[in-house]
Motif scaffolding. Structure first.
Motif, short mmCIF file in Angstrom:
data_model
loop_
_atom_site.label_atom_id
_atom_site.label_comp_id
_atom_site.label_asym_id
_atom_site.label_seq_id
_atom_site.Cartn_x
_atom_site.Cartn_y
_atom_site.Cartn_z
N CYS A 109 33.68 60.80 12.03
CA CYS A 109 33.95 59.95 13.19
C CYS A 109 33.06 58.72 13.21
O CYS A 109 33.34 57.76 13.93
CB CYS A 109 33.76 60.74 14.48
N ASN A 110 31.98 58.75 12.43
CA ASN A 110 31.05 57.63 12.42
C ASN A 110 31.39 56.57 11.36
O ASN A 110 30.74 55.53 11.31
CB ASN A 110 29.62 58.13 12.19
N ASP A 111 32.39 56.83 10.51
CA ASP A 111 32.73 55.89 9.46
C ASP A 111 33.42 54.66 10.05
O ASP A 111 34.32 54.78 10.89
CB ASP A 111 33.65 56.54 8.43
N THR A 112 33.03 53.47 9.56
CA THR A 112 33.69 52.24 10.01
C THR A 112 35.08 52.14 9.40
O THR A 112 36.04 51.75 10.07
CB THR A 112 32.85 51.02 9.61
N LEU A 119 44.46 52.64 0.21
CA LEU A 119 45.17 51.36 0.22
C LEU A 119 44.27 50.18 -0.17
O LEU A 119 44.76 49.12 -0.57
CB LEU A 119 45.76 51.08 1.61
N PHE A 120 42.97 50.34 -0.02
CA PHE A 120 42.05 49.22 -0.22
C PHE A 120 41.46 49.16 -1.63
O PHE A 120 40.97 48.12 -2.05
CB PHE A 120 40.91 49.26 0.80
N THR A 168 44.42 43.34 5.68
CA THR A 168 43.60 43.92 6.74
C THR A 168 42.47 42.97 7.13
O THR A 168 42.17 42.80 8.32
CB THR A 168 43.02 45.26 6.27
N ILE A 169 41.85 42.34 6.14
CA ILE A 169 40.77 41.39 6.42
C ILE A 169 41.28 40.23 7.26
O ILE A 169 40.68 39.85 8.27
CB ILE A 169 40.14 40.88 5.10
N VAL A 212 36.52 45.08 3.34
CA VAL A 212 37.09 45.46 4.64
C VAL A 212 35.99 45.91 5.59
O VAL A 212 35.98 45.56 6.77
CB VAL A 212 38.15 46.56 4.45
N VAL A 213 35.03 46.69 5.05
CA VAL A 213 33.91 47.14 5.89
C VAL A 213 33.11 45.94 6.41
O VAL A 213 32.75 45.88 7.59
CB VAL A 213 32.99 48.08 5.08
#
Length: 370
Positions: free
Chosen positions: A51-54, A61-62, A166-167, A69-70
């Motif tokens: 749950c803590n992952d950005t 897909l990335f 996404t970016i 993206v992060v």
């Protein structure tokens, strides 16, 4: 018949009991398998990260651009003071569910994702991206806004460039949700224009006032110069007029009277010469010519004072020449008349004679520098 009927009934009951005994274990086994299937599906529905992952790229897909993206998600966080999450999900995991339902399922497992400052973007192949905005941002963007953003980068999704899509989508969301400081800049611009206008107006007013003061001072200096020049010219004209008349009278009048008349005339000429010499020095000096340049009012005031001194100095020879002219007129009528030259040059008598005045002012006015 009765005995045979009873035996048949017993046989049927035994068979039913055997069927029930066989069906119960099968039912238990079936329900156990269903529970395991639901448990496995629930495990598959959760993102592989925590749950803590950005960013949780479950659908891969990335690729190797997940770091980009992060970084963009963190940029959104820094700009908006938000908590941004990006999740990708595969078709198998969705199993026919919508991305909205999948988000709510994740939220049930990660309750903090429902916070007021959360921005959650969910993506899957073949599905329109889903965006959840916390209450802090939900009023700043509509579903139509998000649809327009998706349409603008549709080609990137269609080409399979999900990382860049996404970016770009996150950038548009960031721009849309960023505080609108346009009114502040407009207000500041208006204030700057008003202040600049006020400053310019003050400068122009002061400049116009300074020009007006300088112009007035220059005009005063020019008038003082002209008055001094006129006074000097008047002395020259009077001397030129009286010289031949006196030369004639000197041969006709008594010696004592001739000596007194000549002495008074020479004194007037000497004083007039001093005035004319001083005026000539002023006129020949460029620094004391009020017509030649633009100067500060103080310089014009100094010029006015110098020319006024010449003008005032010209009054004495003017008085003496007037006395000489009076004596000449009386002697021309009667060469033997006894003239009291002392009386002609007394202050009381001279005050009755007109004084030299500035152009445009009466001869009775006393000219003083202003």
């Amino acid at each position: 018949m009765t005995t045979q009927g009873g035996e048949q009934m017993m046989t049927v009951l035994k068979r039913l009991l055997l069927i029930v005994v066989l069906l119960v274990p099968l039912a238990i086994t079936f329900f156990g398998l269903q529970v395991q299937t639901v448990h496995v599906h629930a495990q598959q529905a959760m993102p592989s990260g925590s749950c803590n992952d950005t960013v949780s790229d479950d659908a891969q897909l990335f690729g190797n651009r997940i770091v980009d993206v992060v970084n963009q998600a963190k940029a959104v966080n820094d700009s908006l003071q938000a908590d941004t999450r990006v999740v990708t999900v595969s078709q198998n995991t969705l199993a026919g569910s919508s991305l909205r339902d999948y988000y709510y399922y994740i939220q049930s497992k990660c309750p903090t994702w429902g916070g007021s400052n959360f921005v959650v973007l969910v993506l899957a192949k073949g599905h329109e991206p889903f965006l959840h905005l916390g209450s802090q941002f939900s009023g700043k963007m509509t579903a139509a806004d998000f649809q327009q953003m998706v349409l603008s980068i549709r080609s990137e999704f269609d080409s399979g460039n999900y990382a860049q899509a996404t970016i770009d989508l996150l950038k548009q969301v960031q721009k849309k949700l960023s505080p609108d400081y346009t009114w502040i800049w407009v207000t500041l611009a208006v204030l700057v224009v008003l202040v600049a206008g006020a400053v310019l107006a003050v400068i122009l007013l002061r400049r116009r006032r300074a020009i007006a003061v300088a112009t007035n001072a220059q005009e005063q200096a020019i008038r003082a110069k002209q008055a001094a020049v006129d006074a000097s010219s008047s002395l020259s004209n009077k001397i030129e007029e009286l010289s031949p008349r006196i030369e004639v009278l000197l041969a006709l009048i008594p010696a004592v009277t001739a000596t007194q008349l000549r002495g008074l005339f020479e004194t007037a000429k000497e004083k007039a010469s001093t005035v004319q010499e001083r005026l000539g020095n002023l006129l020949s000096n460029p620094d004391t010519n009020p017509d030649s340049k633009s100067l500060q009012p103080a310089y014009y005031a100094q010029m006015q004072r110098l020319y006024q001194e010449v003008y005032n100095e010209a009054q004495e020879p003017q008085y003496l020449l007037h006395a000489v002219e009076t004596a000449v007129q009386r002697l021309e009528r009667n060469p033997q008349e006894q003239i009291d030259f002392h009386q002609l040059t007394t202050p009381g008598l001279q005050q009755e004679h007109p004084r030299i005045s500035r152009p445009g002012y009466s001869s009775e006015s006393t000219w003083q520098g202003r």
